[in-house]
Structure formats: C-alpha cells, structure tokens
Design a protein around this motif. Structure first.
Motif, PDB file in Angstrom:
ATOM      1  N   ASP A  21      32.988  27.507  -4.663  1.00  0.00           N
ATOM      2  CA  ASP A  21      34.102  26.724  -5.189  1.00  0.00           C
ATOM      3  C   ASP A  21      33.624  25.891  -6.376  1.00  0.00           C
ATOM      4  O   ASP A  21      33.904  24.697  -6.488  1.00  0.00           O
ATOM      5  CB  ASP A  21      34.697  25.827  -4.102  1.00  0.00           C
ATOM      6  CG  ASP A  21      36.053  25.248  -4.516  1.00  0.00           C
ATOM      7  OD1 ASP A  21      36.722  25.856  -5.366  1.00  0.00           O
ATOM      8  OD2 ASP A  21      36.420  24.171  -4.001  1.00  0.00           O
ATOM      9  N   LYS A  74      33.387  24.252  -9.803  1.00  0.00           N
ATOM     10  CA  LYS A  74      34.425  23.776 -10.705  1.00  0.00           C
ATOM     11  C   LYS A  74      33.825  23.337 -12.050  1.00  0.00           C
ATOM     12  O   LYS A  74      32.605  23.284 -12.207  1.00  0.00           O
ATOM     13  CB  LYS A  74      35.188  22.619 -10.058  1.00  0.00           C
ATOM     14  CG  LYS A  74      35.863  23.010  -8.740  1.00  0.00           C
ATOM     15  CD  LYS A  74      36.703  21.890  -8.198  1.00  0.00           C
ATOM     16  CE  LYS A  74      37.326  22.269  -6.856  1.00  0.00           C
ATOM     17  NZ  LYS A  74      38.145  23.492  -6.927  1.00  0.00           N
ATOM     18  N   GLU A 111      32.620  31.577  -7.058  1.00  0.00           N
ATOM     19  CA  GLU A 111      33.835  31.505  -6.252  1.00  0.00           C
ATOM     20  C   GLU A 111      33.525  31.121  -4.813  1.00  0.00           C
ATOM     21  O   GLU A 111      34.259  30.338  -4.193  1.00  0.00           O
ATOM     22  CB  GLU A 111      34.579  32.838  -6.321  1.00  0.00           C
ATOM     23  CG  GLU A 111      35.146  33.123  -7.704  1.00  0.00           C
ATOM     24  CD  GLU A 111      35.736  34.508  -7.848  1.00  0.00           C
ATOM     25  OE1 GLU A 111      36.401  34.756  -8.871  1.00  0.00           O
ATOM     26  OE2 GLU A 111      35.539  35.348  -6.943  1.00  0.00           O
TER      27      GLU A 111
END
Length: 321
Positions: free
Chosen positions: A178, A180, A175
């Motif tokens: 970030d 993905k 997290e």
C-alpha cells in the motif's frame, strides 16, 4: 547523404520490435511470479539482484527502483560475487539472478554457492531449460524470439524484457505494501515530489534577516529596511504581531502620488491584513497561496508571532515546481 526516412524507419522498427517483445511477456507469466512476489514481500532480509554483462546493468536499475519503492535491495555483480562479494548475502536474503541464456560461466559457479547458503533463488531468464532455470526456486520467463538489431546479437529486446519484469515486480510489491506518494517522498527527499510532500515553511525560512519596521517608522527607514533585507517587502509589526506589510511596489506608488513623504510613517502606506502562513505549513501550500493571489511574498507566523517572510524566488530555487 544518409536518408532521414531510412533512419526513422529503423527507429520505428526497433520500437515496434521491443513493444511486441514486451507485450508477449504477459502471456508468459505463471504462478512463479505471484509466489516470488509473496516471498519477497514476506522476507525478513533484503533482496539481492545479480547478473553479468548487460544483465548486470539491468539489475542495477531494478535495485534502484525497488529501493525507491519500499523494498530494501542490493546489487551484486555475478563475477565479483565469486571473488569475495558473496559475503554481502545474508541468511534471510532473497536473491534474483538475471541472465538471458542462464548458462554463462559465472552463473554456473554462483548458483550452487547460493543454493548451498540456503537462500531462495529467483531467476529472470529467457531460457527455462538452462542451468539457472533448472536450479532456481522460481523462474520468471523473459523469453524473446530475437533481438532487434540487424545481426540478432546485441542485447536489446532481451534486456528490455528483463527490465519490464523488474518493474512488474516493483509495482506488485508497491501494491502489497500500500505504498503511497508520501512513502515515495521519504526515499526522494531531494526530488520535486519529496520537497512538495516533506518541506515545511520553517525549513527554508531565514529568521535572522527578517524585514521588520514599527508602525511609526519613517518612510526612509522603511525604504532602507526593504533594500537591506532584499525581499522586496517589510512587515509592519506591533507587539510581535503583524499589522501590515509594505512592498517596494507600495513605495513606488507613494512616490508617484506625492512630492514629499516627510510627514508619513509606515502605518500610513502599509497594506493591512496581509496574506500569512504558519511556519509549520508545507512550502507547497505557501506556493499555492502566492499563485492564487498573484503575490511574491508571504508573511510567516508562529502562533500569531512574526517570524519572517518567504519569497516566491526562494521556493522556485528549491525546485518545488
């Protein structure tokens, strides 16, 4: 005979015991966890995860999870560390040491060496007052009341707790980064997700055996081309542009409708405006087109020029689905 009810009752008891132990971990979280995550995130080095016994096995799984989610990590077996492998630990590395008791002989030898090197040490232990707990810079509490085996000795609840804390670290770091699905695919290029996000049509296209006939080709030549290229289809091409396709189904329908085909050519039985895809498009997009139109072959082009045919079977062999 062994009663199935007793076996199922034992399994349920184990599952409930471990789930209770895991749930209790959320109550044991402190600022040490948040600070440890920040230290790992900001580190210029790698994350070294070490342990002994069953904790070493958990350490290897945690390393695998961290590596696949963007945190460069290495496993270091505690006993091997004090016999030469400690050389893999570099100045900027952060070290996580996993031990239920925190007092095993190997840990007591290893920890002072790591402290002497100046590496930040994070403990995952169920004993905060242990040697490991006291000597570490940050302590992640993996305390469990007991193991779930009948004699309270086999590492069960305790190793599950260690594993869950490792997962919590990995997710928190994901997290912060970030992280993905595209990033995940980079580290899993051989998996289904990686192929969905990375594999392009051109990567699996055989351009050397592309089925092709001219508009005025005889039906015999069309049949031979379809048979030799083994894709169940051939493109009808004029000036490097696809003007139609002929499938083996088209051939069967023609034979059912006519007694002779000597007067026919490829352009007479071809399907105009076939479905196409660009060579640089993703394979998963090709798969979606095939599924949406219930077809098994797709013409591949590059700037309008014919390159070949991609077949549903080839996509399935790649493990996209």
């Amino acid at each position: 005979m062994i009663e199935k009810e007793a076996i199922l009752a034992s399994a349920k008891k184990t599952i409930l015991a471990e789930s209770k132990a895991i749930a209790n971990l959320s109550e044991l979280l402190t600022n040490d966890f948040a600070e440890a995550v920040e230290i790992i995130f900001k580190s210029k080095g790698r994350l070294i995860v070490t342990g002994i016994g069953k904790s070493a096995i958990i350490a290897q799984k945690i390393v695998a999870t961290l590596n696949s989610t963007g945190t460069p990590s290495m496993f270091l077996h505690a006993s091997e560390a004090i016999h030469g492998d400690l050389g893999m630990v570099q100045q900027d590395d952060v070290v996580i040491c996993i031990s239920k008791s925190g007092n095993s002989p190997e840990i007591k030898v290893l920890v002072p060496l790591l402290k002497r090197f100046g590496n930040i040490l994070i403990a995952i232990t169920g004993n905060l007052t242990s040697f490991l707990g006291k000597e570490s810079d940050y302590v992640l509490n993996a305390y469990v009341e007991s193991e779930c085996d009948p004699i309270n000795l086999a590492p069960t609840n305790s190793t599950t707790a260690q594993l869950v804390i490792g997962d919590a670290l990995a997710v928190a770091l994901m997290e912060l980064r970030d992280f993905k699905s595209e990033d995940f695919a980079k580290y899993h290029p051989g998996g289904a997700l990686g192929k969905k996000l990375l594999l392009r049509v051109k990567d699996m296209l055989d351009t050397t055996h592309r089925p092709i006939v001219a508009p005025d080709s005889s039906i015999k030549k069309v049949i031979v081309e379809i048979s030799e290229k083994r894709l169940g289809v051939t493109a009808v091409v004029e000036n490097d542009k696809v003007i139609g396709i002929i499938t083996d189904g088209d051939i069967r329908r023609m034979l059912n409708d006519r007694d002779t085909f000597n007067d026919l050519t490829a352009k007479d039985i071809m399907t105009k405006n076939p479905k196409m895809i660009k060579s640089n498009d993703m394979v998963v997009d090709a798969l979606n087109i095939l599924e949406d139109f219930s077809i098994t072959q797709l013409v591949v082009v590059d700037e309008g020029n014919y390159l070949g045919v991609i077949h549903l079977h080839d996509i399935l062999k790649e493990g996209i689905v």
